[in-house]
Design a protein around this motif. Structure first.
Motif, PDB file in Angstrom:
ATOM      1  N   LYS A 476     -60.148  35.080 124.767  1.00  0.00           N
ATOM      2  CA  LYS A 476     -60.286  35.908 125.960  1.00  0.00           C
ATOM      3  C   LYS A 476     -58.964  36.595 126.309  1.00  0.00           C
ATOM      4  O   LYS A 476     -58.943  37.761 126.728  1.00  0.00           O
ATOM      5  CB  LYS A 476     -60.778  35.057 127.127  1.00  0.00           C
ATOM      6  N   VAL A 477     -57.843  35.881 126.149  1.00  0.00           N
ATOM      7  CA  VAL A 477     -56.531  36.460 126.436  1.00  0.00           C
ATOM      8  C   VAL A 477     -56.195  37.544 125.417  1.00  0.00           C
ATOM      9  O   VAL A 477     -55.714  38.639 125.763  1.00  0.00           O
ATOM     10  CB  VAL A 477     -55.447  35.353 126.448  1.00  0.00           C
ATOM     11  N   VAL A 478     -56.473  37.265 124.135  1.00  0.00           N
ATOM     12  CA  VAL A 478     -56.210  38.259 123.091  1.00  0.00           C
ATOM     13  C   VAL A 478     -57.056  39.508 123.313  1.00  0.00           C
ATOM     14  O   VAL A 478     -56.572  40.656 123.164  1.00  0.00           O
ATOM     15  CB  VAL A 478     -56.485  37.642 121.707  1.00  0.00           C
ATOM     16  N   GLU A 479     -58.318  39.322 123.696  1.00  0.00           N
ATOM     17  CA  GLU A 479     -59.197  40.464 123.956  1.00  0.00           C
ATOM     18  C   GLU A 479     -58.662  41.322 125.094  1.00  0.00           C
ATOM     19  O   GLU A 479     -58.724  42.563 125.032  1.00  0.00           O
ATOM     20  CB  GLU A 479     -60.600  39.946 124.289  1.00  0.00           C
ATOM     21  N   LEU A 480     -58.112  40.678 126.139  1.00  0.00           N
ATOM     22  CA  LEU A 480     -57.548  41.429 127.261  1.00  0.00           C
ATOM     23  C   LEU A 480     -56.308  42.211 126.835  1.00  0.00           C
ATOM     24  O   LEU A 480     -56.088  43.351 127.278  1.00  0.00           O
ATOM     25  CB  LEU A 480     -57.210  40.473 128.400  1.00  0.00           C
ATOM     26  N   GLN A 503     -52.926  36.853 117.642  1.00  0.00           N
ATOM     27  CA  GLN A 503     -53.800  35.985 116.837  1.00  0.00           C
ATOM     28  C   GLN A 503     -54.653  35.139 117.777  1.00  0.00           C
ATOM     29  O   GLN A 503     -54.117  34.409 118.608  1.00  0.00           O
ATOM     30  CB  GLN A 503     -52.968  35.081 115.924  1.00  0.00           C
ATOM     31  N   ALA A 504     -55.969  35.274 117.653  1.00  0.00           N
ATOM     32  CA  ALA A 504     -56.881  34.498 118.499  1.00  0.00           C
ATOM     33  C   ALA A 504     -57.096  33.112 117.897  1.00  0.00           C
ATOM     34  O   ALA A 504     -57.298  32.980 116.686  1.00  0.00           O
ATOM     35  CB  ALA A 504     -58.210  35.228 118.635  1.00  0.00           C
ATOM     36  N   GLU A 505     -57.053  32.106 118.744  1.00  0.00           N
ATOM     37  CA  GLU A 505     -57.265  30.718 118.312  1.00  0.00           C
ATOM     38  C   GLU A 505     -58.343  30.100 119.195  1.00  0.00           C
ATOM     39  O   GLU A 505     -58.123  29.841 120.388  1.00  0.00           O
ATOM     40  CB  GLU A 505     -55.962  29.931 118.423  1.00  0.00           C
ATOM     41  N   GLY A 506     -59.523  29.884 118.607  1.00  0.00           N
ATOM     42  CA  GLY A 506     -60.663  29.400 119.380  1.00  0.00           C
ATOM     43  C   GLY A 506     -60.491  28.016 119.956  1.00  0.00           C
ATOM     44  O   GLY A 506     -61.156  27.658 120.939  1.00  0.00           O
ATOM     45  N   SER A 507     -59.630  27.189 119.370  1.00  0.00           N
ATOM     46  CA  SER A 507     -59.452  25.818 119.870  1.00  0.00           C
ATOM     47  C   SER A 507     -58.564  25.749 121.101  1.00  0.00           C
ATOM     48  O   SER A 507     -58.459  24.698 121.733  1.00  0.00           O
ATOM     49  CB  SER A 507     -58.865  24.936 118.765  1.00  0.00           C
ATOM     50  N   MET A 508     -57.924  26.855 121.444  1.00  0.00           N
ATOM     51  CA  MET A 508     -57.033  26.859 122.606  1.00  0.00           C
ATOM     52  C   MET A 508     -57.826  27.113 123.887  1.00  0.00           C
ATOM     53  O   MET A 508     -58.781  27.889 123.903  1.00  0.00           O
ATOM     54  CB  MET A 508     -55.964  27.948 122.455  1.00  0.00           C
TER      55      MET A 508
END
Length: 518
Positions: A476-480, A503-508
């Motif tokens: 969500k942060v990367v998308e923003l 870099q998006a990390e889904g586990s975060m």
């Protein structure tokens, strides 16, 4: 009021529901790997004495040291502090208090108002027999007492005391006669009373033979505990309280109990054998449930448990409660919600508060909420309405087995009350803090995290000179950053003269991020 008890047994967990008038009032849980400690007796070892708090930490073999306050020490323990461990279990509160020198040099007897400081009663490394009063809750260790009590079917044995008491639930007019009868039946061969006893409510109509049998059983149990204390090392369990199903028969079953249904044939047989030996009147109430539906589905117990984990409780009238449990206290807020009433506003508020008073008392029992409770009823103008709501609230709380104390309405319109807490609440037993918010209940917005990242990159750029900055964050942060905040990210990259990759990390979780210097 009629009562039914449902017992759902599985190898890993035992669950008990107390049902009154078709509604679940109490839920008790015991897990095989997480059994409660209340009532257990240990030979502890004093690990630390805190004079400033007049308390001590005791090692009883648990992960966390347990807590003992000076008020929970035996009144004459100071006279025994030099005794060897084999005399530890023989300390008796029936003996006179330890003498202390008065100002004129003459010995004086210690009174409750002249209790010796804890540092003069116990010392680090000393072996001490203690009993658990409260289970460990959260980060707090177990609460202990050195005043041992052993509960039986009809009596509670106080081996270190000479007190003879009668349950306060028995009418006052009968207490003196029962106390004299208890003194006569529990006296030893030489006429003395070896230890004290409290007559339980269900012993009001018990025969002399039953009381004598219970007395013998309790004294035999105490002798076994004392013997174990002389042989076992410190931080050892000396006596374990009954399991949940047995405690149900001992503590919950009364004249109002119509049936006790259990869904395990094997456990039903074991419970019948236990009841036949110690509580014969309950044998006829025990029933094996062999229906196809799970036993808790009979009264929708699982649904009630699920609702008990929610903050919001809907009222039948359309109003609702909001219950928040914190470290210090529990708050209950009453709201009219969609209830508009049929007459006027005062009548609407009054009827909502009356229904709320009944529901709050039930929720306190169902959720096992203890400590300080603050109830914010909807403001009522009329004095008679406030009195009626308070009377109804106290009436409903009187059905609670756990001790409660309720005040009146404060100047701010709040009702303050306390409910004794001996174990974790239902929510504490069944849930854990959210890993995303760490129990706060809220997380930073994605935009707030974006701005934290920008500030951190600027800070790192002033301290280091990498080839590139890489931001690893939640999707969500990367998308923003790729959308609304892309201009700010590009502006910072131009300002520091370094490329910034994402870099998006889904586990975060949303608040977590890393800035990698390449």
């Amino acid at each position: 009021m009629s009562q039914d008890i449902l017992i759902n047994w599985a190898p890993q967990e035992t669950r008990v529901a107390v049902v009154e008038q078709g509604a679940v009032q109490e839920v008790h849980l015991e897990r095989t790997l997480e059994r409660g400690l209340v009532g257990n007796i240990y030979l502890g070892k004093v690990s630390r004495v805190l004079p400033g708090m007049q308390s001590a930490f005791i090692d009883i073999g648990l992960d966390r040291a347990a807590f003992l306050h000076v008020a929970d020490l035996m009144p004459n323990i100071a006279a025994k502090h030099a005794a060897p461990r084999d005399r530890l279990a023989n300390v008796s509160a029936a003996e006179p208090p330890a003498p202390a020198a008065a100002a004129n040099g003459n010995p004086r007897v210690l009174t409750p108002d002249a209790v010796l400081p804890i540092e003069r009663q116990i010392f680090e490394g000393r072996a001490l027999m203690v009993q658990v009063l409260k289970d460990p809750i959260g980060t707090k260790g177990a609460r202990l007492t050195a005043q041992i009590s052993i509960a039986g079917r009809l009596l509670v044995f106080l081996p270190q005391d000479s007190h003879m008491g009668v349950s306060q639930k028995i009418p006052p007019s009968q207490r003196d006669a029962l106390r004299q009868r208890l003194l006569r039946l529990t006296a030893t061969a030489d006429g003395s009373a070896a230890g004290g006893f409290i007559l339980r409510t269900n012993a009001e109509d018990a025969s002399d033979e039953e009381l004598i049998e219970d007395t013998a059983y309790l004294r035999k149990t105490w002798l076994r505990i004392k013997e174990a204390a002389t042989r076992q090392p410190s931080a050892t369990l000396l006596h374990e309280d009954l399991n949940l199903m047995q405690r149900v028969l001992r503590d919950l079953v009364g004249t109002q109990t119509q049936s006790i249904r259990i869904d395990s044939r094997e456990q039903h047989g074991l419970l019948q054998a236990f009841a036949a030996e110690f509580m014969p009147d309950t044998v006829r109430k025990l029933q094996h449930y062999s229906g196809e539906r799970p036993i808790f589905d009979l009264y929708n117990v699982d649904e009630d448990i699920a609702r008990a984990l929610s903050r919001r409780v809907d009222l039948k009238s359309g109003g609702y409660l909001v219950i928040d449990q914190t470290e210090a206290l529990t708050t209950v807020d009453v709201n009219t919600g969609g209830f508009v009433g049929a007459r006027n506003f005062d009548d609407t508020v009054f009827r909502t508060n009356l229904e709320a008073a009944q529901t709050i008392a039930r929720q306190l029992r169902l959720r096992n909420l203890g400590g300080i409770v603050i109830v914010d009823f909807i403001d009522m103008v009329r004095e008679d309405h406030r009195d009626a709501v308070l009377t109804e609230f106290r009436k409903q709380l009187a059905r609670d087995r756990v001790k409660t104390m309720t005040g009146g309405f404060s100047q701010l319109g709040l009702v303050e009350m306390t409910r004794k807490r001996t174990r974790e609440s239902l929510a504490q037993m069944l849930s854990e803090p959210c890993p995303a918010c760490s129990g706060k209940g809220v997380v930073k917005t994605a935009r707030s995290v974006c701005y934290d990242v920008l500030r951190e990159i600027l800070r790192e750029a002033r301290a280091f000179n990498p080839r590139e900055f890489r931001v690893v964050a939640s999707p969500k942060v990367v998308e923003l950053f790729l959308d609304e905040e892309s201009q700010h990210l590009a502006g910072l990259s131009d300002f520091i003269g370094k490329p910034i990759s994402l870099q998006a990390e889904g586990s975060m979780t949303q608040e977590q991020y890393d800035i990698v210097l390449l």
